[in-house]
Design a protein around this motif. Sequence first.
Motif, PDB file in Angstrom:
ATOM      1  N   LYS A  95      -3.037   1.452  -3.236  1.00 33.23           N
ATOM      2  CA  LYS A  95      -2.838   2.585  -2.325  1.00 33.23           C
ATOM      3  C   LYS A  95      -3.895   3.655  -2.566  1.00 33.23           C
TER       4      LYS A  95
ATOM      5  N   TYR B 159      -6.916   2.602  -0.691  1.00 34.82           N
ATOM      6  CA  TYR B 159      -6.738   2.937   0.725  1.00 34.82           C
ATOM      7  C   TYR B 159      -7.031   4.414   0.980  1.00 34.82           C
TER       8      TYR B 159
ATOM      9  N   LEU C 233       0.796  -1.221   0.000  1.00 30.51           N
ATOM     10  CA  LEU C 233       0.000   0.000   0.000  1.00 30.51           C
ATOM     11  C   LEU C 233       0.832   1.276   0.000  1.00 30.51           C
ATOM     12  N   PHE C 234       2.016   1.217   0.612  1.00 31.43           N
ATOM     13  CA  PHE C 234       2.790   2.445   0.797  1.00 31.43           C
ATOM     14  C   PHE C 234       4.201   2.373   0.222  1.00 31.43           C
TER      15      PHE C 234
END
Length: 398
Positions: free
Chosen positions: A267, A270, A143-144
């Motif tokens: 991401k 999210y 995600l990051f």
Amino acid sequence: MITCEDILNLKLDGMKLIAGEKGLSRMVSWTYMVQTRPYAEHMNQGNFALIVVDYVRFDFDEVARTMEELNELEISGLAVSVVDDKEAIPQTLIERADELALPLFYVRWKGASFVDIAQSIGSLIAQTGFQNKKTGDYLYNLLFGYEINDKYVEKISGQFGLDFSKPYRVGVIVIDRKYGINLEQDEHTYEYYADCLNREVNNMKGNPMFMRFLNKFVLLFEARENKEIEHELERLLRALDARPQFNGLIRSTCILGAAYNDPRKFKQSYQEAKNLISKKEILPNPKQKKVLSVSSMGIYKYMFNSGNQAEILSYCNEKLRTLEEYDHANGTFLQDTLLSYYMNGFSVGKTAEALYIHRNSLQYRINKIEELLGMELDDYMEYLNLINCILIKRLMFS
């Protein structure tokens, strides 16, 4: 997090389950050797309690009283050992443990020591925690991470059995809680809730990736057409929040981002979910659903992206002007009443309860709204228009 069933499956020498089989799913946070009262000062939810019947501090009558007190504190299970195995566990104790659905283990005096039990349980908890951290690290990077390449995606899909040729979406679980006078106990309850949540999500049929991130919980799962996983998540959160130890104290909501096929866009899913968190109490949710998604914003998201926010806001201001002026001049809450009446399915009883007012007071407010606006609230098209105006203004400024 492990359960009493996991402890049973360790098959420790000289340790056997003698009662409380129905409670084997109780979560175990740690082991604790029971010693002195008051137990509430050092025993917490999920503790696996150990007692030695030494006929000094504990005889079986004292064990029975202690078991009742510890069960009130929501321990996970109880293991009892008797010095030199002088007596068998009384049948009354066994029957009571069954009634409480409290796992009761008998530990033979020359079998596994309490030290062995504590170490074995500790190792199992640590092993489970390591596996959760490993999954969390992969999800965090997905995600990051600065660069998500095909090789990394292939590694994750192979290790966790994920098929990234299908669309996936991110969910962010936000936990709201009330605080009492005992902040330490509140924190223990929250951590126990988090452990239970972790366990339940990891056991979901959809096999989502899951991690704890700051004060939120994040999961990634396959977005299926039948919304099977979303429905399972709804049932899971509703059941967890309804447990006696959490009911009224802790509640959770899962916000879902959009689904994407490209892992490089996870991401973005999210971020979409995160951006909706501050608006979760404002969005229309008459059925009090636990799982909300970006799609819950419906027409509102198009309004905010269309570039004509000023025109929309001007229309809403004009539509609500009479109610706003009356509320401001009289310290009333007619707009809140309108919104609550809608959110509670036009039920006078439920709306009055939600607003903490008498049904007659609610009816007075409804009559006043109809008088001020020169309309009747059973004109549902006009009513919906008012609701939209209230929500749009609140979403714009939240």
